[in-house]
Design an enzyme around this catalytic site. Structure first.
Site: not given
Length: 243
Positions: A90, A180, A182
């Site tokens: 990101c 993303h 995570e």
């Protein structure tokens, strides 16, 4: 044990599940949390790879606006120059694009937030990390800026209809992911609560957006935990070659 430098520009986006997957794959994470004052090393000489996470800062911020990003840009430049295994996510991917000669701007179609899909490009089939992914893997989006131009010499690996530059590789070992992988459901809820502009750009209300994200997290893990394992393999192979 091979050692990764994990740069955390904001406490809102820790390594979370990605950190767990990388540790499970046998890597040691040296986490530097810039939001609480952790210093960054001046070089990557004591690390075998680099991870740069996201945050509310903009990659278009100048040094006075976001001084904590000065050292991050320097490390990304070093990673590009030496082809150090890197995973930039990101904000990290946007910083990497800028350092590498690309261009970042405010997203022309507004924020992209929530659970969605990206589509592999043809070049991804030959990539050691992206090749085994399904054609349209689940991801989590949360960004207001876009990568308008990729870094010089970059290979585009994934796109979607909203913003085309979703994942790319520079050299053999440096990767940028606009999305993303995570996150936890709790992180997404915190982001939604602090970003009414982003939520308003979604076709869903806050509760629906968070529910859809929570439902997608098992699928994200199924696809991206093995991806993290392949990145760990890349780190080990590169470190062995450099030894």
């Amino acid at each position: 044990m091979n050692r990764l430098l994990a740069v955390v520009p904001s406490e809102s986006d820790p390594p979370a599940r990605l950190g767990d997957w990388l540790r499970a794959a046998g890597l040691e994470l040296d986490e530097r949390h810039l939001g609480i004052g952790d210093p960054l090393p001046g070089s990557l000489e004591d690390h075998d790879g680099l991870v740069v996470l996201g945050g509310p800062q903009s990659a278009t911020d100048d040094d006075a606006t976001s001084p904590e990003l000065v050292g991050v840009r320097s490390l990304l430049r070093q990673a590009l120059d030496a082809d150090v295994p890197t995973l930039a996510i990101c904000l990290g991917a946007q910083l990497l694009a800028g350092v590498g000669g690309g261009r970042v701007r405010t997203g022309v179609d507004g924020p992209e937030v929530g659970a969605t899909l990206v589509a592999k490009r043809d070049a991804a089939d030959a990539d050691p990390l992206f090749g085994p992914l399904p054609l349209s893997p689940d991801v989590l989006q949360w960004h207001h800026d876009e990568i308008a131009e990729l870094p010089t010499g970059a290979t585009l690996l994934a796109s979607n209809p909203h913003y085309p530059h979703q994942a790319y590789r520079v050299g053999r070992h440096v990767y940028g992911l606009q999305f993303h992988i995570e996150t936890t459901p709790g992180m997404v809820r915190e982001w939604a609560g602090s970003d009414p502009v982003g939520v308003a750009a979604s076709p869903h209300d806050l509760e629906t957006l968070c529910a859809r994200a929570a439902a997608a997290h098992p699928d994200i893990e199924e696809v991206w935990a093995p991806f993290a394992g392949r990145f760990a393999d890349l780190v080990r192979a590169r470190a062995h070659q450099a030894a």
